[in-house]
Motif scaffolding. Structure first.
Motif, mmCIF file in Angstrom:
data_model
loop_
_atom_site.group_PDB
_atom_site.id
_atom_site.type_symbol
_atom_site.label_atom_id
_atom_site.label_comp_id
_atom_site.label_asym_id
_atom_site.label_seq_id
_atom_site.Cartn_x
_atom_site.Cartn_y
_atom_site.Cartn_z
ATOM 1 N N PHE A 185 -0.707 25.941 -32.420
ATOM 2 C CA PHE A 185 -0.903 27.326 -31.977
ATOM 3 C C PHE A 185 -0.233 27.570 -30.624
ATOM 4 O O PHE A 185 0.278 28.669 -30.365
ATOM 5 C CB PHE A 185 -2.387 27.653 -31.906
ATOM 6 C CG PHE A 185 -3.095 27.627 -33.230
ATOM 7 C CD1 PHE A 185 -2.400 27.836 -34.417
ATOM 8 C CD2 PHE A 185 -4.466 27.381 -33.293
ATOM 9 C CE1 PHE A 185 -3.058 27.806 -35.653
ATOM 10 C CE2 PHE A 185 -5.128 27.365 -34.510
ATOM 11 C CZ PHE A 185 -4.425 27.567 -35.693
ATOM 12 N N SER A 219 1.933 28.346 -38.781
ATOM 13 C CA SER A 219 1.584 29.162 -37.616
ATOM 14 C C SER A 219 2.777 29.974 -37.146
ATOM 15 O O SER A 219 2.645 31.157 -36.811
ATOM 16 C CB SER A 219 1.079 28.275 -36.478
ATOM 17 O OG SER A 219 -0.060 27.562 -36.856
ATOM 18 N N TYR A 245 -5.247 31.382 -35.856
ATOM 19 C CA TYR A 245 -4.414 31.502 -34.656
ATOM 20 C C TYR A 245 -4.844 32.690 -33.800
ATOM 21 O O TYR A 245 -4.935 32.577 -32.565
ATOM 22 C CB TYR A 245 -2.929 31.659 -35.029
ATOM 23 C CG TYR A 245 -2.100 32.079 -33.825
ATOM 24 C CD1 TYR A 245 -1.859 31.182 -32.788
ATOM 25 C CD2 TYR A 245 -1.626 33.390 -33.697
ATOM 26 C CE1 TYR A 245 -1.149 31.581 -31.657
ATOM 27 C CE2 TYR A 245 -0.914 33.788 -32.573
ATOM 28 C CZ TYR A 245 -0.679 32.872 -31.559
ATOM 29 O OH TYR A 245 0.006 33.262 -30.429
#
Length: 494
Positions: A386, A425, A480
């Motif tokens: 992240f 992500s 996220y």
């Protein structure tokens, strides 16, 4: 002729010998076997001994020679990659005056911020492409302010790779790439920055002669050749910071191409042909290995200090007796999102992408009745992924939109879980390569002595071994966003 590559890392030294005819690696070794410690005399400080690096480089070369897989006398050129931004200072006898203040040290943040204001934000960004921030120039200014007795003895200022080259050859040189990573280089005038030197009061005599990255930076001394069983007089023909070198080794040389690493620190490194900069200097721009005034090639670098070092900390703290493979397997058994556990990986110095704030590594929403070590292992790798996404979005704000990211199958990219979290992500495919920084340095040495006609030729046999494409982005996105909200709350508090 064979090529020797040296990679001076934070955790260890890696050395490889490569046959330029096939571009194949004959042998590679690491020294020492255990990860080298970072000295922290005060909170936020980070230092290592340059003489320790040299001892480890020497031991690594002797170790690879002892394998017997090649004749050391056949080595014809040496290339060096090194941890970026470290400050090394020596006296007129080439004796080290103090331990190196390395890349993740935070002591000079305010010194750099003050320089940014006085030189002027517009002038700093348009000429240096960065704020002086927490880079080598500001670290040198810290020594000048706080250790004037040491500063008075300085004959030359170097980056870590320049020091290893000096130990091999007795000569001290630099390059536009090295000087730019120290925030000493004026890109508009293609020379040492008069603004930086004048503001800090640095004498030009402190800086070595400037040569291209791919050029002869000195020749192996007879005494060192005897020590290492090499031929005297062979050149050090390539020196580069580890991230430009990693990009080179992944054949990331042209505008729009992007590389990534996830070792002690994490980096996304994209190439541009524009003298571009982030207005907040959260991502940084340096001269790439193939940059010249006529053919601009800039490396736009996102650095996250706390990545692999957090994964190592989690393994050592919660995974007693477990290998990295073991913790990856255990983390893989936990569902995406780690049952609500969120970890911020920023515990290794001030983070440039967070405007040089020092917020520390943090655990959020831990449930003592639910979460186990396995949840921590997964949340660590998700948190690191992240952080990459957060930084990549900053790069996107600055016009860098990668369609694929190249990475070596090493460090965290050996973890299928981390790679999955990274790809989903960021929503960008990743090509994995069997690459190594020391191999890249060896091939860089071949470019420097003209064994290869071009950078492209040196890496023409480097093919991807795996392609990982997004397929679970919808599952990772809400996790996220929750992680990002926690981070932004901490940034407001700090």
């Amino acid at each position: 002729m064979l090529l020797l590559g040296i990679d001076v890392g934070t955790s260890s030294i890696k050395v490889s010998v490569v046959d330029p005819a096939t571009q194949k690696t004959i042998s590679s070794v690491q020294y020492p076997e255990t990860e080298t410690e970072i000295n922290s005399p005060q909170p936020g400080w980070a230092e290592q001994s340059p003489e320790m690096w040299w001892d480890h480089v020497s031991q690594a070369i002797l170790k690879i020679n002892a394998l017997g897989s090649f004749d050391p006398k056949d080595i014809g050129a040496i290339g060096i990659a090194y941890q970026m931004h470290g400050l090394v200072v020596v006296d007129q006898h080439q004796q080290v005056l103090r331990d190196s203040i390395i890349w993740c040290d935070s002591r000079a943040v305010e010194i750099g911020n003050a320089a940014f204001e006085v030189i002027g934000e517009e002038k700093s960004l348009s000429h240096l492409l960065n704020s002086p921030g927490n880079f080598t120039a500001s670290k040198l200014a810290w020594v000048k302010e706080n250790q004037p007795e040491i500063y008075a003895k300085i004959d030359k200022v170097m980056l870590p790779g320049d020091f290893i080259s000096m130990k091999l050859t007795g000569e001290i040189t630099s390059s536009p790439s090295s000087l730019s990573e120290g925030i000493f280089w004026d890109f508009q005038n293609e020379q040492l920055s008069e603004d930086v030197l004048n503001y800090f009061g640095f004498d030009k005599k402190l800086f070595p002669p400037v040569r291209p990255v791919f050029s002869e930076h000195g020749y192996l001394k007879e005494s060192i050749a005897e020590l290492l069983s090499l031929r005297k007089g062979i050149p050090v023909s390539y020196k580069s910071g580890d991230q430009p070198n990693n990009a080179l080794s992944l054949n990331v040389l042209q505008p729009g191409e992007v590389a990534a690493t996830a070792g002690t620190s994490g980096v996304i490194y994209g190439v541009s042909d524009q003298l571009a900069y982030d207005p907040q200097s959260r991502v940084n721009t340096f001269a790439h290995v193939n940059h010249s005034s006529e053919n601009k090639r800039l490396g736009v670098l996102l650095c996250i200090n706390g990545t692999g070092i957090l994964n190592r900390w989690a393994k050592n703290t919660f995974g007693h007796g477990l290998s990295y493979s073991d913790i990856n397997h255990k983390a893989g058994a936990i569902a995406i999102g780690s049952a609500g556990l969120r970890i911020l990986p920023f515990g290794n110095g001030a983070e440039r992408m967070l405007n040089n704030k020092l917020i520390g590594a943090q655990f959020h929403h831990i449930d003592l009745n639910l979460h186990t070590a396995d949840h921590i292992f997964r949340a660590v790798q998700e948190g690191i992924a992240f952080a990459f996404r957060y930084g990549l979005d900053i790069m996107r704000e600055n016009g860098m939109f990668p369609t694929v990211i190249r990475a070596g199958k090493a460090n965290l990219f050996q973890s299928a879980l981390f790679t999955e979290a990274f790809v989903n992500s960021t929503n960008v495919p990743v090509e994995l390569y069997d690459n190594d920084g020391s191999v890249g340095a060896a091939l860089g040495a071949g470019i420097g002595v003209g064994v290869f006609s071009s950078e492209k030729e040196a890496f023409q046999n480097n093919k991807a071994i795996q392609l990982i494409e997004p397929g679970k982005s919808d599952c990772y996105e809400p996790v996220y966003q929750d992680w990002k909200e926690i981070l932004q709350e901490q940034l407001i508090i700090k």
